[in-house]
Design a protein around this motif. Sequence first.
Motif, PDB file in Angstrom:
ATOM      1  N   ARG A  66      41.487 -64.074  25.827  1.00 25.21           N
ATOM      2  CA  ARG A  66      42.044 -62.786  25.492  1.00 25.21           C
ATOM      3  C   ARG A  66      42.339 -62.160  26.734  1.00 25.21           C
ATOM      4  N   GLY A  67      41.360 -61.949  27.556  1.00 24.08           N
ATOM      5  CA  GLY A  67      41.284 -61.401  28.904  1.00 24.08           C
ATOM      6  C   GLY A  67      42.557 -61.920  29.900  1.00 24.08           C
ATOM      7  N   ASN A  68      43.031 -63.124  29.435  1.00 26.28           N
ATOM      8  CA  ASN A  68      44.034 -63.549  30.637  1.00 26.28           C
ATOM      9  C   ASN A  68      45.424 -64.006  29.885  1.00 26.28           C
ATOM     10  N   PRO A  98      32.288 -67.709  22.325  1.00 26.38           N
ATOM     11  CA  PRO A  98      32.644 -66.470  22.611  1.00 26.38           C
ATOM     12  C   PRO A  98      33.109 -66.318  24.210  1.00 26.38           C
ATOM     13  N   LEU A  99      32.657 -67.100  24.968  1.00 26.01           N
ATOM     14  CA  LEU A  99      33.101 -67.077  26.556  1.00 26.01           C
ATOM     15  C   LEU A  99      34.433 -67.431  26.507  1.00 26.01           C
ATOM     16  N   ARG A 123      36.739 -67.599  24.184  1.00 28.69           N
ATOM     17  CA  ARG A 123      37.420 -66.611  23.281  1.00 28.69           C
ATOM     18  C   ARG A 123      37.840 -65.407  24.341  1.00 28.69           C
ATOM     19  N   ASP A 124      36.692 -65.011  25.108  1.00 26.42           N
ATOM     20  CA  ASP A 124      36.788 -63.727  25.983  1.00 26.42           C
ATOM     21  C   ASP A 124      37.589 -64.244  27.068  1.00 26.42           C
ATOM     22  N   TRP A 125      37.797 -65.362  27.575  1.00 30.80           N
ATOM     23  CA  TRP A 125      38.503 -65.733  28.810  1.00 30.80           C
ATOM     24  C   TRP A 125      40.193 -65.791  28.427  1.00 30.80           C
ATOM     25  N   THR A 151      38.556 -58.539  34.066  1.00 32.37           N
ATOM     26  CA  THR A 151      37.554 -58.245  33.425  1.00 32.37           C
ATOM     27  C   THR A 151      37.011 -59.536  32.567  1.00 32.37           C
ATOM     28  N   ALA A 152      37.812 -60.818  32.412  1.00 29.30           N
ATOM     29  CA  ALA A 152      37.406 -61.870  31.656  1.00 29.30           C
ATOM     30  C   ALA A 152      36.632 -62.847  32.763  1.00 29.30           C
ATOM     31  N   PRO A 153      35.831 -63.572  32.119  1.00 28.00           N
ATOM     32  CA  PRO A 153      34.664 -64.396  32.879  1.00 28.00           C
ATOM     33  C   PRO A 153      35.397 -65.368  33.882  1.00 28.00           C
TER      34      PRO A 153
END
Length: 453
Positions: free
Chosen positions: A365-367, A358-359, A361-363, A320-322
Motif C-alpha cells: 500500500r505504501g509503495n 500486515p508488513l 500489505r503495508d509495503w 512511510t512503508a517498512p
Amino acid sequence: MTRPRLPGTLNRRHFLAAASAALLPAPALAQTGTSDVDVVIIGGGAAGIAAARRIAEAKRSYVLLEASPKLGGRARTEEALGLRVDLGAAGFARGEGTLATSAQGAGLELTALPSGRRLFAEGREVRESAYDAFAAALGTARRDMLVAVEGGKDVAASLALTGADTATATPWATTVAQLLGPLGGGRALATLSALDLASRDAPPDDTTSPAGTGTLMEGLGAWLNVQKDAPVTLITNAGRLHTVTVRGQRAPIRARAIVLAVPAPVLAAGAIRFNPGLPPRLVAALRAFPAGHLEQVAFLLPGNPLALQPNEAVLTKAGTAPPALLRGRINGSDLHVLTFGDAPARTIAEKGAAAALPLARDWLRGNFPRADAAISEVVASRWGQDPLIRGALVAALPGQGAQRRVFADAVQNRIFLAGDYVPVSDWGTLGGAFASGEAAAARALRLFGDGPA
C-alpha cells in the motif's frame, strides 16, 4: 591501501547489476558406530557441501554431518502457495567461485537473473534523472565509507555516511542507508563496522535455479556421504586426531581434520562444545560479529499489477512503508518475495505469518497505492528462531571489522572454518560460502600430502 568497493554499483536505469566437478561416484554409506575418517565436515549448507565434494574428489574418506533433516542451510526451497518457494538465498553470482560450474557439471539447470534492480517511487518507476540521483547518492556513500576507513580506522557506518540523516541530505540518502544497513547487513548502520562494509566486494546475484536454490544445493549434495539429523555436541582434540561426538550415537567419529561449516551465531552461542575450548581470540571475533536479521515473505500477486518482467528485483524509495527488497514474478509466476531487515525481520522471526502479512500489505500500500490487489496469505521464513541458523549473515560491530580475518586461521591445527562469514570481501553470499568450503577442504587436504589415500 587497496580501495575496496561497496556492495553495489549503478549504471543508468539499473543498479547493483552485474563460473566444477563432474558427478561424484556414490560413496560408501555413512557408519553409525565408531569410525575413522580423514575429514569430518560439520554443517550441510553451501560451505559444507562444497567441502565434502572437494574431499570426495581427492578420494579421501569423509563424512558430512548435518543436524537438520535437509541439506542447504539458509538456501532452502519449500513447497508453499502451490509453488516452489526459496525462503532464503535465492541466487548467486555466476563468476563468484565455482558454484555455477559445479552445478553445471552435476547436470543441474541454471537460469540467468535480470541484470539489475528497478527503482520505484510513489508507485511508478522513476525517471532517468532519479536513477542518476540515486547513483550519485550511492557514490557519495562509497566515498564517505572509504574516507572513514583510510589507514585501517574503523567507525560505525552511520558516522561514515554523514549525509544520511541531516537536513542537507539528498533525496536518496535515506534509501541508500537502508540498502546498506537493514537490507544489506540486517542491522542498523549504527551497529555496523564501516571497515567491514567497505571491505565487502560482493558481485550481484545474476544466476539462480528454476527449481529453487535450496533444491540446487540438495542436488549438489545428492551423492555425498551424509548423515542427516546428526547434531554434533562435542569436538575433542585428542592429539593427532580429533573426535566428534554426535547426539544419539554411542561412539564418536575420529578424524584427522575437521571442516567446521556451522553458522557463526551457532558457534558463538556455544551450541557445540570444544575440549579444549576455542581460542580466546576466535571467541572474541565471533562475539564481534553478531547476526543480522533478514526474513523472506512470499505471497501471490495475480494479474501482474506492478508490471514486472519475470524475476525482476525492485527497490523503492524510502518513505512511510517498512523498507524491503522485492523479487517479483518468480519464474514468470504470480509469486513475489519481499525481504525485510533488522527490526521488521526480528518481528517476523518471532511471530511468523501473523506479523509478515500486515508488513507485506503495508509495503504494498505504501509503495504501490494504485495496485488494487489484496494479499490474503503469506509464507515467511523464521531464520532468527531456527536454533541451527540463529539469524542471517553476520557483520562486524563498529571498531571490529579487522577481526573477520581471524576466521581464516586454523583452530588447533586441524579445524578449518568455512561459511559465508569467513571471506573478507564477498561475505554474506552463497557463492562466497561455497568457495570458502572448497578453500577449507583444500587446507585440510594439505595435512595428508598430495596423493590420495
